[in-house]
Design a protein around this motif. Structure first.
Motif, PDB file in Angstrom:
ATOM      1  N   HIS A  47       5.398  -4.340   0.165  1.00 44.81           N
ATOM      2  CA  HIS A  47       4.060  -4.898   0.544  1.00 44.81           C
ATOM      3  C   HIS A  47       2.858  -4.088  -0.454  1.00 44.81           C
ATOM      4  O   HIS A  47       2.824  -2.495   0.254  1.00 44.81           O
ATOM      5  CB  HIS A  47       3.390  -5.287   1.599  1.00 44.81           C
ATOM      6  CG  HIS A  47       4.775  -6.399   1.963  1.00 44.81           C
ATOM      7  ND1 HIS A  47       3.236  -7.547   3.142  1.00 44.81           N
ATOM      8  CD2 HIS A  47       5.570  -6.828   1.674  1.00 44.81           C
ATOM      9  CE1 HIS A  47       4.650  -8.479   3.066  1.00 44.81           C
ATOM     10  NE2 HIS A  47       5.805  -8.078   2.578  1.00 44.81           N
TER      11      HIS A  47
ATOM     12  N   LEU B  13      -0.571  -3.632  -2.292  1.00 41.93           N
ATOM     13  CA  LEU B  13      -1.889  -3.894  -3.294  1.00 41.93           C
ATOM     14  C   LEU B  13      -2.048  -3.342  -4.108  1.00 41.93           C
ATOM     15  O   LEU B  13      -2.460  -2.030  -4.451  1.00 41.93           O
ATOM     16  CB  LEU B  13      -3.112  -3.815  -2.214  1.00 41.93           C
ATOM     17  CG  LEU B  13      -5.272  -3.723  -2.781  1.00 41.93           C
ATOM     18  CD1 LEU B  13      -4.374  -5.511  -2.862  1.00 41.93           C
ATOM     19  CD2 LEU B  13      -5.546  -3.368  -1.721  1.00 41.93           C
TER      20      LEU B  13
ATOM     21  N   CYS C 169      -1.715   1.010  -3.395  1.00 43.82           N
ATOM     22  CA  CYS C 169      -1.798   1.032  -2.381  1.00 43.82           C
ATOM     23  C   CYS C 169      -0.706   0.405  -1.616  1.00 43.82           C
ATOM     24  O   CYS C 169      -0.977  -0.470  -0.695  1.00 43.82           O
ATOM     25  CB  CYS C 169      -2.756   1.544  -1.437  1.00 43.82           C
ATOM     26  SG  CYS C 169      -2.942   2.035   0.554  1.00 43.82           S
TER      27      CYS C 169
ATOM     28  N   VAL D 242       0.756  -1.401   1.709  1.00 45.06           N
ATOM     29  CA  VAL D 242       0.509  -1.872   2.870  1.00 45.06           C
ATOM     30  C   VAL D 242       1.272  -2.062   3.841  1.00 45.06           C
ATOM     31  O   VAL D 242       2.402  -2.796   3.724  1.00 45.06           O
ATOM     32  CB  VAL D 242      -0.887  -2.882   2.932  1.00 45.06           C
ATOM     33  CG1 VAL D 242      -1.581  -1.936   2.262  1.00 45.06           C
ATOM     34  CG2 VAL D 242       0.375  -3.728   2.236  1.00 45.06           C
ATOM     35  N   GLU D 243       1.036  -2.736   5.267  1.00 46.14           N
ATOM     36  CA  GLU D 243       2.494  -3.234   6.149  1.00 46.14           C
ATOM     37  C   GLU D 243       1.882  -4.722   6.379  1.00 46.14           C
ATOM     38  O   GLU D 243       1.209  -5.079   5.597  1.00 46.14           O
ATOM     39  CB  GLU D 243       1.871  -2.868   8.299  1.00 46.14           C
ATOM     40  CG  GLU D 243       2.272  -1.535   7.872  1.00 46.14           C
ATOM     41  CD  GLU D 243       3.713  -1.084   8.080  1.00 46.14           C
ATOM     42  OE1 GLU D 243       4.460  -2.222   8.224  1.00 46.14           O
ATOM     43  OE2 GLU D 243       3.766   0.084   6.520  1.00 46.14           O
TER      44      GLU D 243
ATOM     45  N   GLU E 220      -1.477  -7.100   6.731  1.00 47.00           N
ATOM     46  CA  GLU E 220      -2.397  -6.769   6.636  1.00 47.00           C
ATOM     47  C   GLU E 220      -3.318  -6.477   5.562  1.00 47.00           C
ATOM     48  O   GLU E 220      -4.469  -6.761   5.882  1.00 47.00           O
ATOM     49  CB  GLU E 220      -1.788  -4.450   6.069  1.00 47.00           C
ATOM     50  CG  GLU E 220      -2.880  -3.847   6.314  1.00 47.00           C
ATOM     51  CD  GLU E 220      -2.817  -2.469   6.338  1.00 47.00           C
ATOM     52  OE1 GLU E 220      -3.466  -1.197   6.015  1.00 47.00           O
ATOM     53  OE2 GLU E 220      -1.488  -1.602   6.023  1.00 47.00           O
ATOM     54  N   VAL E 221      -2.973  -7.050   4.247  1.00 43.50           N
ATOM     55  CA  VAL E 221      -3.811  -7.320   3.350  1.00 43.50           C
ATOM     56  C   VAL E 221      -3.345  -9.045   2.904  1.00 43.50           C
ATOM     57  O   VAL E 221      -2.565  -9.218   2.990  1.00 43.50           O
ATOM     58  CB  VAL E 221      -3.641  -6.727   2.698  1.00 43.50           C
ATOM     59  CG1 VAL E 221      -4.933  -7.434   0.884  1.00 43.50           C
ATOM     60  CG2 VAL E 221      -4.381  -4.724   2.497  1.00 43.50           C
TER      61      VAL E 221
ATOM     62  N   LEU F  86     -11.462  -1.502   4.833  1.00 44.09           N
ATOM     63  CA  LEU F  86      -9.863  -1.763   4.052  1.00 44.09           C
ATOM     64  C   LEU F  86      -9.006  -0.207   4.037  1.00 44.09           C
ATOM     65  O   LEU F  86     -10.210   0.107   2.416  1.00 44.09           O
ATOM     66  CB  LEU F  86      -9.479  -2.701   3.916  1.00 44.09           C
ATOM     67  CG  LEU F  86      -9.417  -4.154   5.240  1.00 44.09           C
ATOM     68  CD1 LEU F  86      -9.075  -5.280   3.744  1.00 44.09           C
ATOM     69  CD2 LEU F  86      -8.998  -4.179   6.309  1.00 44.09           C
TER      70      LEU F  86
ATOM     71  N   ALA G 156      -6.462   0.472   2.459  1.00 43.24           N
ATOM     72  CA  ALA G 156      -6.005   0.279   1.688  1.00 43.24           C
ATOM     73  C   ALA G 156      -6.585  -0.576  -0.147  1.00 43.24           C
ATOM     74  O   ALA G 156      -6.349   0.147  -1.008  1.00 43.24           O
ATOM     75  CB  ALA G 156      -4.844  -0.988   1.871  1.00 43.24           C
TER      76      ALA G 156
ATOM     77  N   GLY H 187      -2.109   6.180   2.205  1.00 45.16           N
ATOM     78  CA  GLY H 187      -2.996   4.771   2.511  1.00 45.16           C
ATOM     79  C   GLY H 187      -2.548   4.810   4.027  1.00 45.16           C
ATOM     80  O   GLY H 187      -3.789   3.752   5.560  1.00 45.16           O
ATOM     81  N   ASN H 188      -2.074   5.688   4.602  1.00 46.20           N
ATOM     82  CA  ASN H 188      -1.731   5.489   6.450  1.00 46.20           C
ATOM     83  C   ASN H 188      -2.711   5.967   6.769  1.00 46.20           C
ATOM     84  O   ASN H 188      -2.035   6.390   8.538  1.00 46.20           O
ATOM     85  CB  ASN H 188       0.235   4.960   6.970  1.00 46.20           C
ATOM     86  CG  ASN H 188       0.362   6.514   7.061  1.00 46.20           C
ATOM     87  OD1 ASN H 188       0.044   7.072   6.059  1.00 46.20           O
ATOM     88  ND2 ASN H 188       1.580   5.576   6.663  1.00 46.20           N
TER      89      ASN H 188
ATOM     90  N   SER I  53       2.307   4.854  -4.374  1.00 49.71           N
ATOM     91  CA  SER I  53       0.479   4.679  -4.074  1.00 49.71           C
ATOM     92  C   SER I  53      -0.143   5.743  -4.571  1.00 49.71           C
ATOM     93  O   SER I  53       0.806   6.952  -4.310  1.00 49.71           O
ATOM     94  CB  SER I  53       0.857   4.932  -2.127  1.00 49.71           C
ATOM     95  OG  SER I  53       1.494   3.448  -1.970  1.00 49.71           O
TER      96      SER I  53
END
Length: 264
Positions: free
Chosen positions: A47, A49, A60, A62-63, A66-67, A88, A90, A199-200, A223
């Motif tokens: 996934h 964003l 970015c 994301v899990e 998450e968004v 956030l 992300a 991002g993480n 990302s």
């Protein structure tokens, strides 16, 4: 001046170092992808964003979950400088990525590499070969963010590796995947890491280690593809930057951009 961290780079942007204050996000979207290449036993799920600033799209990973859609829609029409203060990560990364790509387009600063038409596996292998070519001669590489096509090319070249990913599990060849990248650093003489680490929140220890030891740190980035070139020569050795649209979205030709520093 090379930033010390992504937070430092963000402050440089907010202070006006890069100019063009007042830019806003015009488009926001969330890409959900799943793939299982032909003749491969494992599947991927991603996934991402993405936010657009003028003619640039920043991204970015994301899990899942998450968004939310409300977050994406809330970014539209919002000044970049406001999104850089988002709670956030992300959103902050995607906005910074888009902003820097707009002001520092890849095609003006990097080697353009064409990834030819093909099925999903062919394109994945072609992309991975181009990424692995950025590694200086190494005996054992820490691969952070497991992509089996990258491991395939390391194996073909006789380069040892430690595969590492938050999700753990096994590689396509049944090798265990470590979950703690920092613990594996000392056993490797180079690092090949996904832009997902920006991002993480796991980019900084990799960067600090590379700076302290002089080990090569090569990034392959969907990302943060516009963020990571800012660290070239300041811990990052090379970057394979692949802005949206990513190679896995279409069977036709796609493009990535390679940045290098001289390694002695």
């Amino acid at each position: 001046m090379t930033p010390n961290s992504v937070a430092d780079l963000t402050e440089q942007v907010l202070s006006g170092r890069f100019g063009a204050d007042g830019a806003k996000v015009s488009v926001g979207f969330l890409t959900k992808q799943g793939v299982r290449h032909a003749d491969r036993a494992q599947a991927y799920r991603n996934h991402v964003l993405s936010l657009r600033v003028e003619d640039a799209v920043g991204s970015c990973a994301v899990e899942p979950g998450e968004v939310l859609e409300e977050v994406v829609l809330g970014c539209i029409g919002t000044p970049v400088r406001d999104l850089l203060r988002s709670p956030l990560p992300a959103v902050r990364v995607a906005a910074l990525d888009a902003y820097l790509q707009w002001l520092r387009p890849h095609h003006d600063h990097a080697e353009e590499v064409a990834i030819g038409r093909g099925n999903s596996l062919q394109k994945s292998l072609h992309r991975a070969e181009s990424v692995v070519d950025l590694l200086p001669r190494s005996r054992r590489v820490l691969v952070v963010g497991v992509v089996n096509s990258l491991l395939h090319h390391l194996r073909e070249r006789g380069i040892g590796y430690v595969a590492c990913d938050f999700k753990g599990g096994e590689t396509e060849w049944g090798e265990p995947i470590a979950t703690d990248a920092v613990a594996a650093l000392d056993g490797c003489d180079a690092v090949l890491a996904s832009g997902m680490v920006v991002g993480n929140g796991t980019f900084q220890p990799l960067l600090d280690h590379a700076r302290a030891t002089g080990k090569p740190l090569v990034m392959f980035a969907q990302s943060a593809s516009g963020i990571l070139p800012c660290f070239l020569g300041g811990g990052v050795t090379a970057v394979s930057a692949e802005p949206y649209p990513f190679f896995w979205l279409d069977g036709g030709p796609s493009t990535l951009y390679r940045y290098r520093t001289e390694v002695r």
